[in-house]
Design an enzyme around this catalytic site. Sequence first.
Site, mmCIF file in Angstrom:
data_model
loop_
_atom_site.group_PDB
_atom_site.id
_atom_site.type_symbol
_atom_site.label_atom_id
_atom_site.label_comp_id
_atom_site.label_asym_id
_atom_site.label_seq_id
_atom_site.Cartn_x
_atom_site.Cartn_y
_atom_site.Cartn_z
ATOM 1 N N ASP A 144 0.796 -1.237 0.000
ATOM 2 C CA ASP A 144 0.000 0.000 0.000
ATOM 3 C C ASP A 144 0.825 1.283 0.000
ATOM 4 O O ASP A 144 0.268 2.379 -0.128
ATOM 5 C CB ASP A 144 -0.971 -0.003 1.191
ATOM 6 C CG ASP A 144 -0.272 -0.220 2.533
ATOM 7 O OD1 ASP A 144 0.851 0.296 2.719
ATOM 8 O OD2 ASP A 144 -0.857 -0.891 3.402
ATOM 9 N N HIS A 201 6.615 -7.987 -1.339
ATOM 10 C CA HIS A 201 5.502 -8.408 -2.192
ATOM 11 C C HIS A 201 5.185 -7.357 -3.256
ATOM 12 O O HIS A 201 4.097 -7.338 -3.811
ATOM 13 C CB HIS A 201 4.253 -8.714 -1.344
ATOM 14 C CG HIS A 201 4.430 -9.920 -0.459
ATOM 15 N ND1 HIS A 201 3.643 -10.198 0.617
ATOM 16 C CD2 HIS A 201 5.360 -10.925 -0.492
ATOM 17 C CE1 HIS A 201 4.045 -11.325 1.206
ATOM 18 N NE2 HIS A 201 5.091 -11.784 0.549
ATOM 19 N N CYS A 226 1.150 -2.321 -22.491
ATOM 20 C CA CYS A 226 2.591 -2.071 -22.555
ATOM 21 C C CYS A 226 2.908 -1.293 -23.840
ATOM 22 O O CYS A 226 2.440 -1.666 -24.915
ATOM 23 C CB CYS A 226 3.334 -3.399 -22.561
ATOM 24 S SG CYS A 226 5.080 -3.252 -22.920
ATOM 25 N N CYS A 254 5.221 -3.782 -26.299
ATOM 26 C CA CYS A 254 4.715 -4.976 -26.988
ATOM 27 C C CYS A 254 3.202 -5.022 -27.111
ATOM 28 O O CYS A 254 2.660 -5.885 -27.796
ATOM 29 C CB CYS A 254 5.220 -6.238 -26.288
ATOM 30 S SG CYS A 254 4.390 -6.569 -24.736
HETATM 31 ZN ZN LIG Z 1 5.560 -5.521 -23.039
#
Ligand SMILES: [Zn+2]
Length: 275
Positions: free
Chosen positions: A112, A127, A168, A171
């Site tokens: 958080d 994490h 993204c 890609c």
């Molecule tokens: Zn990517």
Amino acid sequence: MKLIVETLIQETLQKEKKNLFSFLTGAGISSESGLPTYRGNDGIWIKGTKYHQPEEFGTFRYFSQNQEEVWQYNLFWKKLIEEAQPNTGHFAIAEIEKILKNQFQLITQNVDGLHHRAGSQKIFEIHGNKQSVRCSSGCNGVLPMPSELKSKELTEDLTEKDLDLLRCQDCGDWLRPNTLWFDESYNEKLYFLNSTLRAAKKTGILFIIGTSGATTLPQIIAEKVLQYGGYLVEINTEENSYFFERFSRTKKYMLIREKASDGLIKIKEMIEKYT
Ligand SMILES: [Zn+2]
């Protein structure tokens, strides 16, 4: 018990080796800021995903089949985080860091960002965190969450613009939250696996706050601290954590029966007394 912890703090402050004060925090510290814990009765998983266990919903496998749902849920989380404020416990830890400087290390399971907002600097977020994203195909590093991406109500659908922002740029695949899911493994690059284990070896006292100890890296960190001669001090109102179950019979484990913020203020006062 208080006296024993105080003596331990005093001795550790004076040591030349294995004198690191490490703090391991979990969702319990942020519950005082109003953020639901994962597994408690007010668990966010119960509210958000009625039909899924966390171990099912919080996985890469689930994400790879339900990206929109997972993002909708994460943007609701973003709202909860934005509305929450760091509490006395977060601030106490930030103040302890200022006192101890290089003798301090924070390891948090929380995603958080409240420790950052309270002013903590030396943090291993084991994490990950919900303020950053990365490509789900792994083609670039960790990126900040796109600033145009806005938080949402739980039932609010993603817009076309959201969907664009969640792609993204290299890609075209989905971006994903930069957090560790249940079906993924710890590593150094994203989750500081080796760094935290190195810190564990140098730790004089590991303070454990607000975590049931259900994930493996915190368990291994605690084992390592003990193995290399350090102590565990848990702050918990109940005797219900993995750490209590596993270590309470050893002389190197102590329990402070306080809620997180009260216990941390006491620890801070003890450290202040001897520095
Ligand atoms: Zn990517």
